[in-house]
Design a protein around this motif. Structure first.
Motif, PDB file in Angstrom:
ATOM      1  N   LYS A  51       0.816  -1.216   0.000  1.00 47.20           N
ATOM      2  CA  LYS A  51       0.000   0.000   0.000  1.00 47.20           C
ATOM      3  C   LYS A  51       0.852   1.270   0.000  1.00 47.20           C
ATOM      4  CE  LYS A  51      -4.233  -1.676   0.146  1.00 47.20           C
ATOM      5  NZ  LYS A  51      -5.233  -1.374  -0.892  1.00 47.20           N
ATOM      6  N   GLY A  52       2.013   1.202   0.653  1.00 47.18           N
ATOM      7  CA  GLY A  52       2.902   2.360   0.645  1.00 47.18           C
ATOM      8  C   GLY A  52       3.355   2.716  -0.762  1.00 47.18           C
ATOM      9  N   ALA A  53       3.616   1.694  -1.577  1.00 45.51           N
ATOM     10  CA  ALA A  53       4.002   1.937  -2.960  1.00 45.51           C
ATOM     11  C   ALA A  53       2.871   2.620  -3.727  1.00 45.51           C
ATOM     12  CB  ALA A  53       4.378   0.617  -3.635  1.00 45.51           C
ATOM     13  N   VAL A  54       1.653   2.164  -3.502  1.00 46.78           N
ATOM     14  CA  VAL A  54       0.497   2.725  -4.205  1.00 46.78           C
ATOM     15  C   VAL A  54       0.314   4.206  -3.882  1.00 46.78           C
ATOM     16  CG1 VAL A  54      -2.030   2.672  -4.182  1.00 46.78           C
ATOM     17  CG2 VAL A  54      -0.740   0.562  -4.537  1.00 46.78           C
ATOM     18  N   GLU A  55       0.586   4.583  -2.661  1.00 47.14           N
ATOM     19  CA  GLU A  55       0.451   5.989  -2.292  1.00 47.14           C
ATOM     20  C   GLU A  55       1.409   6.862  -3.104  1.00 47.14           C
ATOM     21  OE1 GLU A  55       0.789   6.225   1.947  1.00 47.14           O
ATOM     22  OE2 GLU A  55      -0.997   4.961   2.272  1.00 47.14           O
ATOM     23  N   GLN A  56       2.579   6.340  -3.424  1.00 42.62           N
ATOM     24  CA  GLN A  56       3.508   7.095  -4.270  1.00 42.62           C
ATOM     25  C   GLN A  56       3.051   7.116  -5.732  1.00 42.62           C
ATOM     26  OE1 GLN A  56       5.789   8.972  -2.769  1.00 42.62           O
ATOM     27  NE2 GLN A  56       4.821   8.110  -0.945  1.00 42.62           N
ATOM     28  N   PHE A  57       2.398   6.042  -6.193  1.00 43.50           N
ATOM     29  CA  PHE A  57       1.814   6.067  -7.540  1.00 43.50           C
ATOM     30  C   PHE A  57       0.816   7.219  -7.651  1.00 43.50           C
ATOM     31  CE2 PHE A  57       2.034   1.106  -7.701  1.00 43.50           C
ATOM     32  CZ  PHE A  57       3.419   1.161  -7.789  1.00 43.50           C
ATOM     33  N   VAL A  58       0.013   7.375  -6.614  1.00 48.84           N
ATOM     34  CA  VAL A  58      -1.023   8.416  -6.599  1.00 48.84           C
ATOM     35  C   VAL A  58      -0.386   9.800  -6.714  1.00 48.84           C
ATOM     36  CG1 VAL A  58      -2.681   9.579  -5.072  1.00 48.84           C
ATOM     37  CG2 VAL A  58      -2.788   7.092  -5.399  1.00 48.84           C
ATOM     38  N   ARG A  59       0.627  10.024  -5.932  1.00 50.12           N
ATOM     39  CA  ARG A  59       1.266  11.344  -5.920  1.00 50.12           C
ATOM     40  C   ARG A  59       1.911  11.654  -7.271  1.00 50.12           C
ATOM     41  NH1 ARG A  59       2.440  13.375  -0.755  1.00 50.12           N
ATOM     42  NH2 ARG A  59       4.530  14.048  -1.368  1.00 50.12           N
ATOM     43  N   GLY A  60       2.536  10.639  -7.876  1.00 51.30           N
ATOM     44  CA  GLY A  60       3.174  10.852  -9.167  1.00 51.30           C
ATOM     45  C   GLY A  60       2.180  11.063 -10.296  1.00 51.30           C
ATOM     46  N   LEU A  61       1.157  10.211 -10.354  1.00 48.14           N
ATOM     47  CA  LEU A  61       0.184  10.312 -11.437  1.00 48.14           C
ATOM     48  C   LEU A  61      -0.599  11.613 -11.362  1.00 48.14           C
ATOM     49  CD1 LEU A  61      -1.124   9.013 -13.897  1.00 48.14           C
ATOM     50  CD2 LEU A  61      -2.744   7.883 -12.341  1.00 48.14           C
ATOM     51  N   ALA A  62      -0.834  12.106 -10.158  1.00 43.72           N
ATOM     52  CA  ALA A  62      -1.572  13.369 -10.020  1.00 43.72           C
ATOM     53  C   ALA A  62      -0.892  14.490 -10.798  1.00 43.72           C
ATOM     54  CB  ALA A  62      -1.693  13.747  -8.542  1.00 43.72           C
ATOM     55  N   GLN A  63       0.435  14.475 -10.854  1.00 41.08           N
ATOM     56  CA  GLN A  63       1.161  15.505 -11.593  1.00 41.08           C
ATOM     57  C   GLN A  63       1.005  15.319 -13.100  1.00 41.08           C
ATOM     58  OE1 GLN A  63       2.773  17.993  -9.826  1.00 41.08           O
ATOM     59  NE2 GLN A  63       1.795  16.965  -8.098  1.00 41.08           N
ATOM     60  N   GLU A  64       0.896  14.065 -13.529  1.00 37.10           N
ATOM     61  CA  GLU A  64       0.889  13.770 -14.963  1.00 37.10           C
ATOM     62  C   GLU A  64      -0.438  14.098 -15.648  1.00 37.10           C
ATOM     63  OE1 GLU A  64       2.279   9.814 -15.785  1.00 37.10           O
ATOM     64  OE2 GLU A  64       3.809   9.909 -14.206  1.00 37.10           O
ATOM     65  N   VAL A  65      -1.532  13.981 -14.921  1.00 39.22           N
ATOM     66  CA  VAL A  65      -2.845  14.138 -15.565  1.00 39.22           C
ATOM     67  C   VAL A  65      -3.543  15.441 -15.196  1.00 39.22           C
ATOM     68  CG1 VAL A  65      -3.192  11.651 -15.780  1.00 39.22           C
ATOM     69  CG2 VAL A  65      -3.999  12.821 -13.722  1.00 39.22           C
ATOM     70  N   ALA A  66      -2.889  16.272 -14.410  1.00 39.76           N
ATOM     71  CA  ALA A  66      -3.536  17.509 -13.960  1.00 39.76           C
ATOM     72  C   ALA A  66      -3.910  18.422 -15.119  1.00 39.76           C
ATOM     73  CB  ALA A  66      -2.626  18.249 -12.983  1.00 39.76           C
ATOM     74  N   GLY A  67      -3.130  18.385 -16.194  1.00 33.42           N
ATOM     75  CA  GLY A  67      -3.424  19.239 -17.338  1.00 33.42           C
ATOM     76  C   GLY A  67      -4.753  18.937 -17.994  1.00 33.42           C
ATOM     77  N   ARG A  68      -5.310  17.764 -17.740  1.00 37.46           N
ATOM     78  CA  ARG A  68      -6.619  17.393 -18.273  1.00 37.46           C
ATOM     79  C   ARG A  68      -7.725  17.569 -17.235  1.00 37.46           C
ATOM     80  NH1 ARG A  68      -5.978  11.543 -19.773  1.00 37.46           N
ATOM     81  NH2 ARG A  68      -8.192  11.797 -20.242  1.00 37.46           N
ATOM     82  N   ILE A 107      -7.928  16.083 -14.406  1.00 35.42           N
ATOM     83  CA  ILE A 107      -8.175  14.824 -13.692  1.00 35.42           C
ATOM     84  C   ILE A 107      -7.479  14.884 -12.343  1.00 35.42           C
ATOM     85  CG2 ILE A 107      -7.762  12.334 -13.694  1.00 35.42           C
ATOM     86  CD1 ILE A 107      -7.876  12.435 -16.752  1.00 35.42           C
ATOM     87  N   THR A 108      -8.181  14.506 -11.297  1.00 36.21           N
ATOM     88  CA  THR A 108      -7.588  14.440  -9.973  1.00 36.21           C
ATOM     89  C   THR A 108      -7.287  12.988  -9.611  1.00 36.21           C
ATOM     90  OG1 THR A 108      -9.685  14.255  -8.774  1.00 36.21           O
ATOM     91  CG2 THR A 108      -8.884  16.481  -9.247  1.00 36.21           C
ATOM     92  N   VAL A 109      -6.249  12.798  -8.790  1.00 33.02           N
ATOM     93  CA  VAL A 109      -5.836  11.466  -8.345  1.00 33.02           C
ATOM     94  C   VAL A 109      -5.563  11.542  -6.849  1.00 33.02           C
ATOM     95  CG1 VAL A 109      -4.285   9.522  -8.740  1.00 33.02           C
ATOM     96  CG2 VAL A 109      -4.672  11.197 -10.568  1.00 33.02           C
ATOM     97  N   ASN A 110      -6.292  10.754  -6.073  1.00 35.03           N
ATOM     98  CA  ASN A 110      -6.149  10.781  -4.618  1.00 35.03           C
ATOM     99  C   ASN A 110      -6.284   9.379  -4.047  1.00 35.03           C
ATOM    100  OD1 ASN A 110      -6.184  13.821  -3.918  1.00 35.03           O
ATOM    101  ND2 ASN A 110      -7.958  13.609  -5.266  1.00 35.03           N
TER     102      ASN A 110
END
Length: 246
Positions: free
Chosen positions: A162-179, A181-184
């Protein structure tokens, strides 16, 4: 009388692990808020059918789709089926998970792989598909655990996944913000599901200032909050939903 439209009317949602526990509560709440919901399950077809029937009886729209989301090919097929039957997706809740409680010194390779294949690898590729396929302005929400904020014995492999997944969330949030899309992630505390060991129930109840164990609906409501239009300015966050236990 002023009529207020349901906040998710016209939205399509996919909830993995949506037949039981927190996933079921999230699916039911999203449907109550107006979304059409695809409920993913792997084994218990009857439980998924029960959720679909209940949502339909209350005037909502829901379908059930079987897929093992620890397998990449089935993740792709799941998204394809959800889009074919509901239309383009707006909300993805990555909730499916498995749990092993063992000391590090006793954990087998098979158990490690089973946990990480579903909880970590599976979630990563669900996030990938969601990022590729969601309509602009969409919502991606992952169920993690408040255990990553606490100290527990015999839970290293689960908490690591689960700790790894929390970092996926933080990284992906930066990638899709231009569209837009929120990631939490939502981090449940002790919740009354099959993943709460009987040995921990009394301690769990005493740990919360509310003096009770959380219910799946408590966490489902937090997920729905992040899925709604009011959360458009919330992204890359790890939202605790633990009744004050961490």
């Amino acid at each position: 009388m002023i009529r207020v439209a349901s906040p998710l009317t016209g939205k399509n949602a996919l909830v993995t692990g949506g037949s039981k526990g927190i996933g079921r509560a999230a699916a039911e709440r999203l449907a109550a808020d107006g979304a059409s919901v695809a409920i993913n399950y792997n084994v218990d077809e009857g439980a998924a059918a029960e959720v679909v029937a209940g949502i339909s009886e209350r005037g909502g729209q829901a379908i059930a789709i079987r897929a093992d989301v620890s397998r990449l090919a089935e993740i792709g097929s799941l998204f394809d089926a959800a889009e074919e039957r509901l239309g383009p997706l707006d909300i993805v809740v990555a909730n499916a998970a498995t749990f092993v409680m063992k000391p590090v010194t006793e954990l087998t390779e098979e158990e490690f792989d089973r946990v990480f294949d579903l909880n970590t690898k599976g979630v990563f590729f669900i996030l990938q598909q969601a990022a590729r396929k969601l309509r602009d302005g969409g919502r991606i929400i992952v169920t993690s655990t408040g255990g990553t904020r606490m100290l527990f014995r015999d839970n290293a492999v689960y908490l690591g996944s689960k700790g790894a997944v929390e970092q996926f969330v933080r990284g992906l949030a930066q990638e899709v913000a231009g569209r837009g899309i929120t990631v939490n992630a939502v981090l449940p505390g002790f919740t009354d599901t099959g993943m709460l060991p009987e040995r921990d129930r009394a301690m769990a109840e005493a740990s919360s200032p509310f003096q009770r164990i959380g219910q799946p609906e408590d966490v489902g409501d937090a997920i729905a909050l992040l899925a709604g239009p009011s959360a458009r300015w919330v992204t890359g966050q790890l939202l605790g939903a633990g009744g004050g236990v961490f």
